[in-house]
Design a protein around this motif. Sequence first.
Motif, PDB file in Angstrom:
ATOM      1  N   THR A 106       0.806  -1.231   0.000  1.00  0.00           N
ATOM      2  CA  THR A 106       0.000   0.000   0.000  1.00  0.00           C
ATOM      3  C   THR A 106       0.837   1.277   0.000  1.00  0.00           C
ATOM      4  OG1 THR A 106      -0.144  -0.191   2.419  1.00  0.00           O
ATOM      5  CG2 THR A 106      -1.969  -1.097   1.113  1.00  0.00           C
ATOM      6  N   ILE A 107       2.158   1.160   0.037  1.00  0.00           N
ATOM      7  CA  ILE A 107       3.008   2.361   0.004  1.00  0.00           C
ATOM      8  C   ILE A 107       3.213   2.764  -1.445  1.00  0.00           C
ATOM      9  CG2 ILE A 107       5.277   3.312   0.598  1.00  0.00           C
ATOM     10  CD1 ILE A 107       5.406   1.331   2.911  1.00  0.00           C
ATOM     11  N   ASN A 108       2.687   3.914  -1.822  1.00  0.00           N
ATOM     12  CA  ASN A 108       2.681   4.311  -3.227  1.00  0.00           C
ATOM     13  C   ASN A 108       3.603   5.482  -3.548  1.00  0.00           C
ATOM     14  OD1 ASN A 108       0.641   2.392  -3.905  1.00  0.00           O
ATOM     15  ND2 ASN A 108      -0.875   3.753  -2.953  1.00  0.00           N
ATOM     16  N   ASN A 109       4.350   5.962  -2.560  1.00  0.00           N
ATOM     17  CA  ASN A 109       5.219   7.120  -2.798  1.00  0.00           C
ATOM     18  C   ASN A 109       6.655   6.725  -3.123  1.00  0.00           C
ATOM     19  OD1 ASN A 109       6.083   6.228  -0.319  1.00  0.00           O
ATOM     20  ND2 ASN A 109       5.468   8.084   0.819  1.00  0.00           N
ATOM     21  N   GLY A 110       6.940   5.422  -3.253  1.00  0.00           N
ATOM     22  CA  GLY A 110       8.278   4.972  -3.610  1.00  0.00           C
ATOM     23  C   GLY A 110       9.217   4.792  -2.454  1.00  0.00           C
ATOM     24  N   HIS A 111       8.777   5.113  -1.226  1.00  0.00           N
ATOM     25  CA  HIS A 111       9.660   4.956  -0.069  1.00  0.00           C
ATOM     26  C   HIS A 111       9.805   3.481   0.297  1.00  0.00           C
ATOM     27  CE1 HIS A 111       8.865   9.324   1.509  1.00  0.00           C
ATOM     28  NE2 HIS A 111       9.329   9.275   0.278  1.00  0.00           N
ATOM     29  N   LEU A 112      10.986   3.124   0.800  1.00  0.00           N
ATOM     30  CA  LEU A 112      11.226   1.746   1.219  1.00  0.00           C
ATOM     31  C   LEU A 112      10.490   1.426   2.514  1.00  0.00           C
ATOM     32  CD1 LEU A 112      12.631  -1.011   1.252  1.00  0.00           C
ATOM     33  CD2 LEU A 112      14.667   0.119   2.188  1.00  0.00           C
ATOM     34  N   TRP A 113      10.434   2.402   3.423  1.00  0.00           N
ATOM     35  CA  TRP A 113       9.745   2.145   4.695  1.00  0.00           C
ATOM     36  C   TRP A 113       8.933   3.363   5.107  1.00  0.00           C
ATOM     37  CZ3 TRP A 113      14.656   4.108   4.706  1.00  0.00           C
ATOM     38  CH2 TRP A 113      14.936   5.129   5.593  1.00  0.00           C
ATOM     39  N   GLU A 114       8.032   3.129   6.053  1.00  0.00           N
ATOM     40  CA  GLU A 114       7.145   4.188   6.520  1.00  0.00           C
ATOM     41  C   GLU A 114       6.769   3.887   7.963  1.00  0.00           C
ATOM     42  OE1 GLU A 114       2.967   4.643   4.835  1.00  0.00           O
ATOM     43  OE2 GLU A 114       4.069   6.202   3.732  1.00  0.00           O
ATOM     44  N   PRO A 115       6.936   4.865   8.888  1.00  0.00           N
ATOM     45  CA  PRO A 115       6.498   4.646  10.275  1.00  0.00           C
ATOM     46  C   PRO A 115       4.975   4.508  10.330  1.00  0.00           C
ATOM     47  CG  PRO A 115       7.961   6.545  10.107  1.00  0.00           C
ATOM     48  CD  PRO A 115       7.563   6.176   8.712  1.00  0.00           C
ATOM     49  N   ALA A 116       4.477   3.782  11.311  1.00  0.00           N
ATOM     50  CA  ALA A 116       3.031   3.590  11.462  1.00  0.00           C
ATOM     51  C   ALA A 116       2.716   3.361  12.928  1.00  0.00           C
ATOM     52  CB  ALA A 116       2.553   2.423  10.615  1.00  0.00           C
ATOM     53  N   TYR A 117       1.436   3.540  13.265  1.00  0.00           N
ATOM     54  CA  TYR A 117       0.963   3.288  14.631  1.00  0.00           C
ATOM     55  C   TYR A 117      -0.131   2.238  14.546  1.00  0.00           C
ATOM     56  CZ  TYR A 117       3.912   7.135  15.860  1.00  0.00           C
ATOM     57  OH  TYR A 117       5.027   7.914  16.038  1.00  0.00           O
ATOM     58  N   ARG A 118       0.074   1.147  15.286  1.00  0.00           N
ATOM     59  CA  ARG A 118      -0.719  -0.043  15.019  1.00  0.00           C
ATOM     60  C   ARG A 118      -1.226  -0.653  16.327  1.00  0.00           C
ATOM     61  NH1 ARG A 118       2.098  -4.027  11.445  1.00  0.00           N
ATOM     62  NH2 ARG A 118       0.394  -3.740   9.955  1.00  0.00           N
ATOM     63  N   SER A 119      -2.388  -1.304  16.208  1.00  0.00           N
ATOM     64  CA  SER A 119      -2.991  -1.927  17.393  1.00  0.00           C
ATOM     65  C   SER A 119      -3.633  -3.249  16.989  1.00  0.00           C
ATOM     66  CB  SER A 119      -4.055  -1.003  18.000  1.00  0.00           C
ATOM     67  OG  SER A 119      -4.781  -1.688  19.003  1.00  0.00           O
ATOM     68  N   THR A 120      -3.602  -4.194  17.917  1.00  0.00           N
ATOM     69  CA  THR A 120      -4.288  -5.470  17.656  1.00  0.00           C
ATOM     70  C   THR A 120      -5.791  -5.322  17.834  1.00  0.00           C
ATOM     71  OG1 THR A 120      -3.935  -6.120  19.952  1.00  0.00           O
ATOM     72  CG2 THR A 120      -2.283  -6.839  18.338  1.00  0.00           C
ATOM     73  N   GLY A 121      -6.216  -4.181  18.381  1.00  0.00           N
ATOM     74  CA  GLY A 121      -7.641  -3.880  18.536  1.00  0.00           C
ATOM     75  C   GLY A 121      -7.910  -2.506  17.981  1.00  0.00           C
ATOM     76  N   SER A 122      -8.505  -1.658  18.814  1.00  0.00           N
ATOM     77  CA  SER A 122      -8.776  -0.281  18.388  1.00  0.00           C
ATOM     78  C   SER A 122      -8.182   0.736  19.346  1.00  0.00           C
ATOM     79  CB  SER A 122     -10.292  -0.053  18.284  1.00  0.00           C
ATOM     80  OG  SER A 122     -10.915  -0.334  19.530  1.00  0.00           O
ATOM     81  N   ALA A 123      -7.346   0.277  20.285  1.00  0.00           N
ATOM     82  CA  ALA A 123      -6.691   1.167  21.256  1.00  0.00           C
ATOM     83  C   ALA A 123      -5.307   0.600  21.556  1.00  0.00           C
ATOM     84  CB  ALA A 123      -7.530   1.278  22.516  1.00  0.00           C
ATOM     85  N   ASP A 124      -4.567   1.324  22.408  1.00  0.00           N
ATOM     86  CA  ASP A 124      -3.228   0.881  22.805  1.00  0.00           C
ATOM     87  C   ASP A 124      -2.322   0.667  21.596  1.00  0.00           C
ATOM     88  OD1 ASP A 124      -4.042   0.873  25.513  1.00  0.00           O
ATOM     89  OD2 ASP A 124      -4.845  -1.169  25.282  1.00  0.00           O
ATOM     90  N   HIS A 125      -2.250   1.692  20.771  1.00  0.00           N
ATOM     91  CA  HIS A 125      -1.402   1.592  19.577  1.00  0.00           C
ATOM     92  C   HIS A 125       0.079   1.652  19.953  1.00  0.00           C
ATOM     93  CE1 HIS A 125      -5.284   2.667  17.839  1.00  0.00           C
ATOM     94  NE2 HIS A 125      -4.813   2.284  16.648  1.00  0.00           N
TER      95      HIS A 125
END
Length: 542
Positions: free
Chosen positions: A438-457
């Motif tokens: 889903t990374i479409n800007n050509g960058h090799l990596w991208e930081p993200a904030y992720r959760s196994t639910g909907s909180a506590d990212h």
Amino acid sequence: MNDLINDPNASRLIYGLRDTGYNVKTAAADIIDNSIAAGAQNVNIDIQLLHDGRKVVCFADDGHGMNQSEVWNAMRYGADRRAEAKSLGKFGLGLKTASSSVCKRYSVVSRRSEAQPIAKLTWDLEHVEKMNVWEMLAEPVTADQAEMFEELCGPNGTLVIWENCDRLLSKEYAPGVKEQNAVKQMAKSLSRHISLVFHRFLDESDTRERNVTIRINGEPVIPWNPFYPQRSEQVLAPNKQKVLVELFDGSEEVAEMKAWILPHRRDMTKEEEFSFARISNRAQGFYVYREGRLIQDGGWMDVFGSPEPHTSLLRIEFDFGHELDEAFRIDVKKSRILFHPDLEDGLRKLLQPVYREAGSRYRRESREDANQKKTVDHSSANKGIAGTANTTKPQVTAADVRTQTAEVSNNRGVKIRIKAPVQNNVSPDSIHVEAVTTINNGHLWEPAYRSTGSADHVPGVLLNKHHDFYQKIYQRAAANGYAVEGMDLLLYAFAMAEQNNTDPELEPVFEDIRGEISTNLHKLLRHVPDPDPSELVEDDED
């Protein structure tokens, strides 16, 4: 006596001509050339392994045949030039050099009509060596030969018989099953070769050449068209399909050319790939035809560099007539030609866009194929990160999926709101590191904030599956868990350092740095080929 006449030593030359570069397949094709030139509709090849270990190969055709004087001329080394210039026979050497490359004794048995006697002459290399003169043998037609002629040739035609075949197989076998299997395998390999070389003649639906049926030990040879036109795309524009070639005398002749891009492996069944496409590095490049007969299959002939995986879908169909024989310096075996340097340059400019397009298609399909196989395992890095609680990283105080923003406390202050991918319901096995498309800007990596639910990212890093570094380095490292884990941890550490030292003002700076690194990696890896499918490690679950 004329001291300027210097006849060659018969014994040395007739044996020396055995080594002109033929193998069994190219030698057999040269005999078939003569049959087609003689107007044959049927060519039968009979390969016999006799009970005493002798090997005999017979080529029978129903062409117009020859009388005694014509057989004599055909058996002459350097036979008279054929009346038909476009004939597949070219130098008047093929019958002799092809036959002697495989056997030490060969005969031609022929007649023009049923009313004529059968003519026969034989070259026996051991006899020439003994006598040291260019002397053929005029032996009577045996009952077996007459029967074979009647059965396979009919009222007219030609029978070529190879005996004392000391080079039919690539190695010596003791009489038995192994030798029998080797002969069967050789016949199968010969059929495969003939199916390509003469496919235009064998294919009844191909109207460019007249139809000829070729059988090996009674089994018809099935044509194989290397361009797989049912599924491939011809990509050279009509106005570029005529190639003007200047001859040495200043006149010009036209060769014809088409460019075919074959479907990718992932778009074919195994049966299609094996039977119709036969994709490989060796099979890419020029397929050169002289008067409808293939004389060279594959290779770029100095127009482009060595074959590479990313151009394995491209095959060039190149046709010329006998008028260009001298210009292309066709060899005795009719198995290769040479392009003039000026023609190489012209073809390179003409085909460069097609060459690039074939490479682009291969990469797109190969990368999609590789991505679907999920060949790279990032679980080790995720486990390692989860088990290391004291890494320096931003502390997430809030995250909003709707606005794709996160609120963090880091070295720049508290409750800093930054833009970044925010993702809910992520698998715990890939919460810290995951490769995505889903990374479409050509960058090799991208930081993200992720959760196994909907909180506590938690902060994590997304890797771009489409980037060259992932395709060419990660994919090759897939079999080495430590290499993959090491790269994962490195990029995760970069992402954490960025996120722990950013704010709205510095965000564009870090993004520019990511972009510059990614672009430089792409440039540095430009000449590194994509991994071959054989280098990929498939997911056991697939």
